[in-house]
Structures are given as C-alpha cells and as structure tokens.
Design a protein around this motif. Structure first.
Motif, PDB file in Angstrom:
ATOM      1  N   SER A  79       0.842  -1.188   0.000  1.00  0.00           N
ATOM      2  CA  SER A  79       0.000   0.000   0.000  1.00  0.00           C
ATOM      3  C   SER A  79       0.881   1.243   0.000  1.00  0.00           C
ATOM      4  N   ARG A  80       0.279   2.368  -0.270  1.00  0.00           N
ATOM      5  CA  ARG A  80       1.022   3.624  -0.237  1.00  0.00           C
ATOM      6  C   ARG A  80       1.588   3.876   1.158  1.00  0.00           C
ATOM      7  N   ALA A  81       0.803   3.541   2.185  1.00  0.00           N
ATOM      8  CA  ALA A  81       1.272   3.732   3.564  1.00  0.00           C
ATOM      9  C   ALA A  81       2.518   2.883   3.825  1.00  0.00           C
ATOM     10  N   ASP A  82       2.550   1.657   3.299  1.00  0.00           N
ATOM     11  CA  ASP A  82       3.733   0.793   3.457  1.00  0.00           C
ATOM     12  C   ASP A  82       4.949   1.387   2.758  1.00  0.00           C
ATOM     13  N   ARG A  83       4.738   1.908   1.569  1.00  0.00           N
ATOM     14  CA  ARG A  83       5.857   2.503   0.816  1.00  0.00           C
ATOM     15  C   ARG A  83       6.378   3.759   1.519  1.00  0.00           C
ATOM     16  N   VAL A  84       5.454   4.591   2.014  1.00  0.00           N
ATOM     17  CA  VAL A  84       5.859   5.801   2.743  1.00  0.00           C
ATOM     18  C   VAL A  84       6.608   5.411   4.016  1.00  0.00           C
ATOM     19  N   ALA A  85       6.122   4.390   4.731  1.00  0.00           N
ATOM     20  CA  ALA A  85       6.786   3.936   5.960  1.00  0.00           C
ATOM     21  C   ALA A  85       8.202   3.449   5.659  1.00  0.00           C
ATOM     22  N   ASP A  86       8.368   2.698   4.576  1.00  0.00           N
ATOM     23  CA  ASP A  86       9.712   2.220   4.205  1.00  0.00           C
ATOM     24  C   ASP A  86      10.647   3.381   3.894  1.00  0.00           C
ATOM     25  N   GLN A  87      10.126   4.370   3.181  1.00  0.00           N
ATOM     26  CA  GLN A  87      10.967   5.512   2.840  1.00  0.00           C
ATOM     27  C   GLN A  87      11.300   6.343   4.083  1.00  0.00           C
ATOM     28  N   ILE A  88      10.341   6.511   4.971  1.00  0.00           N
ATOM     29  CA  ILE A  88      10.600   7.237   6.217  1.00  0.00           C
ATOM     30  C   ILE A  88      11.690   6.515   7.003  1.00  0.00           C
ATOM     31  N   GLN A  89      11.622   5.190   7.054  1.00  0.00           N
ATOM     32  CA  GLN A  89      12.617   4.416   7.781  1.00  0.00           C
ATOM     33  C   GLN A  89      14.018   4.644   7.220  1.00  0.00           C
ATOM     34  N   ARG A  90      14.155   4.598   5.907  1.00  0.00           N
ATOM     35  CA  ARG A  90      15.468   4.826   5.278  1.00  0.00           C
ATOM     36  C   ARG A  90      15.963   6.246   5.517  1.00  0.00           C
ATOM     37  N   GLU A  91      15.094   7.227   5.318  1.00  0.00           N
ATOM     38  CA  GLU A  91      15.487   8.630   5.477  1.00  0.00           C
ATOM     39  C   GLU A  91      15.854   8.942   6.926  1.00  0.00           C
ATOM     40  N   LEU A  92      15.033   8.467   7.870  1.00  0.00           N
ATOM     41  CA  LEU A  92      15.310   8.750   9.278  1.00  0.00           C
ATOM     42  C   LEU A  92      16.617   8.120   9.742  1.00  0.00           C
ATOM     43  N   ALA A  93      16.904   6.926   9.276  1.00  0.00           N
ATOM     44  CA  ALA A  93      18.148   6.265   9.670  1.00  0.00           C
ATOM     45  C   ALA A  93      19.344   7.135   9.291  1.00  0.00           C
ATOM     46  N   GLN A  94      19.312   7.681   8.086  1.00  0.00           N
ATOM     47  CA  GLN A  94      20.404   8.553   7.636  1.00  0.00           C
ATOM     48  C   GLN A  94      20.413   9.873   8.397  1.00  0.00           C
ATOM     49  N   LEU A  95      19.245  10.474   8.559  1.00  0.00           N
ATOM     50  CA  LEU A  95      19.164  11.764   9.251  1.00  0.00           C
ATOM     51  C   LEU A  95      19.657  11.670  10.692  1.00  0.00           C
ATOM     52  N   ILE A  96      19.226  10.646  11.396  1.00  0.00           N
ATOM     53  CA  ILE A  96      19.621  10.508  12.804  1.00  0.00           C
ATOM     54  C   ILE A  96      21.127  10.298  12.894  1.00  0.00           C
ATOM     55  N   GLN A  97      21.651   9.477  12.009  1.00  0.00           N
ATOM     56  CA  GLN A  97      23.090   9.202  12.036  1.00  0.00           C
ATOM     57  C   GLN A  97      23.906  10.448  11.719  1.00  0.00           C
ATOM     58  N   ARG A  98      23.459  11.242  10.754  1.00  0.00           N
ATOM     59  CA  ARG A  98      24.253  12.374  10.279  1.00  0.00           C
ATOM     60  C   ARG A  98      23.953  13.700  10.952  1.00  0.00           C
ATOM     61  N   GLU A  99      22.718  13.910  11.376  1.00  0.00           N
ATOM     62  CA  GLU A  99      22.301  15.245  11.797  1.00  0.00           C
ATOM     63  C   GLU A  99      22.020  15.402  13.286  1.00  0.00           C
ATOM     64  N   VAL A 100      21.644  14.346  13.974  1.00  0.00           N
ATOM     65  CA  VAL A 100      21.328  14.473  15.395  1.00  0.00           C
ATOM     66  C   VAL A 100      22.628  14.287  16.171  1.00  0.00           C
TER      67      VAL A 100
END
Length: 138
Positions: free
Chosen positions: A6-27
C-alpha cells in the motif's frame, strides 16, 4: 497473487530509510546511543508515524531503562527537526507526526535466544556430546 504494498507501506519504508540517515548524520546529541530503526508504521490518514527503535547495547535493555528513556526523549525533542527534513526530502503533502517507541520485540527475541543457547549447552553437558549424527555414541 502477491499483495501489492500500500502507499502507507511505501511511505513507511521511505521514512525508515530517510530517518536512519538523518539521525546518524544530523542528530548530534551525545546522550543518544547507537540506535536502529526496526520498523515504521504510518496511520491510514498519514497523520502519525510510529517509529520503533532498538538500542545497540551490550546489555539487555527494557523500555524502562534510563538509556532507553533518554534516547526516546532526545528523538522526540528532535522530531520537529527530523520531520522538516523528511518533508523536504520526501516531498509529501502531509508529513506525519513522528512518535518514537522502544521495540520490545527485539529485546524479547534476544532473551529467548539466550535461553535457547543455555538449554542447548545444558543438554550437551548432560549427554556428553553423544549425538549419533556427529559420529560419536551409539
């Protein structure tokens, strides 16, 4: 016939990938330990995203431990910052509110694995390794 994501599943997968990078690099908060995002669940209306995290630690942690609570607090305080970056990188009309949760399942599975290892080791010590499949014993 395989179920389409579903679209919600695809958005959740993308959020997971983006957040992993953001937390590692920016927080940059030193109180935040090494974390892993194990799952993201987005509500149907895209209003909320529940982000399940585990902490990479040598000791077993539960959700009430100080280290877990501190990490969740740091992430929740950074959620506005993270949400803003998600909005830019994902080009969503509605960026869900981020709710960080501790993934209890990961800790439970580690505990079960350690119990299984202890049981196997105990069984092997009682039977002296006389497993017929390994060429020893009867």
């Amino acid at each position: 016939m395989p179920r389409e994501f579903s679209r919600a599943d695809r958005v959740a997968d993308q959020i997971q990938r983006e957040l992993a990078q953001l937390i590692q690099r920016e927080v940059k908060d030193p109180r935040l330990g090494m974390i892993n995002i194990s799952e993201v669940r987005v509500t149907r209306d895209f209003g909320y995203a529940d982000i399940y995290i585990t902490l990479l630690s040598t000791e077993e942690l539960d959700e009430n431990s100080e280290e877990v609570q501190t990490s969740l607090e740091v992430l929740q305080r950074a959620s506005g910052f993270l949400r803003g970056h998600l909005g830019k990188s994902m080009r969503l009309r509605v960026v869900p509110q981020l709710r960080f949760r501790f993934d209890r399942l990961a800790g439970q599975s580690r505990h079960m694995e350690s119990l299984i290892r202890k049981a196997v080791a105990s069984d092997e010590s009682r039977h002296g390794g006389d497993d017929p499949e390994d060429g020893g014993g009867v």
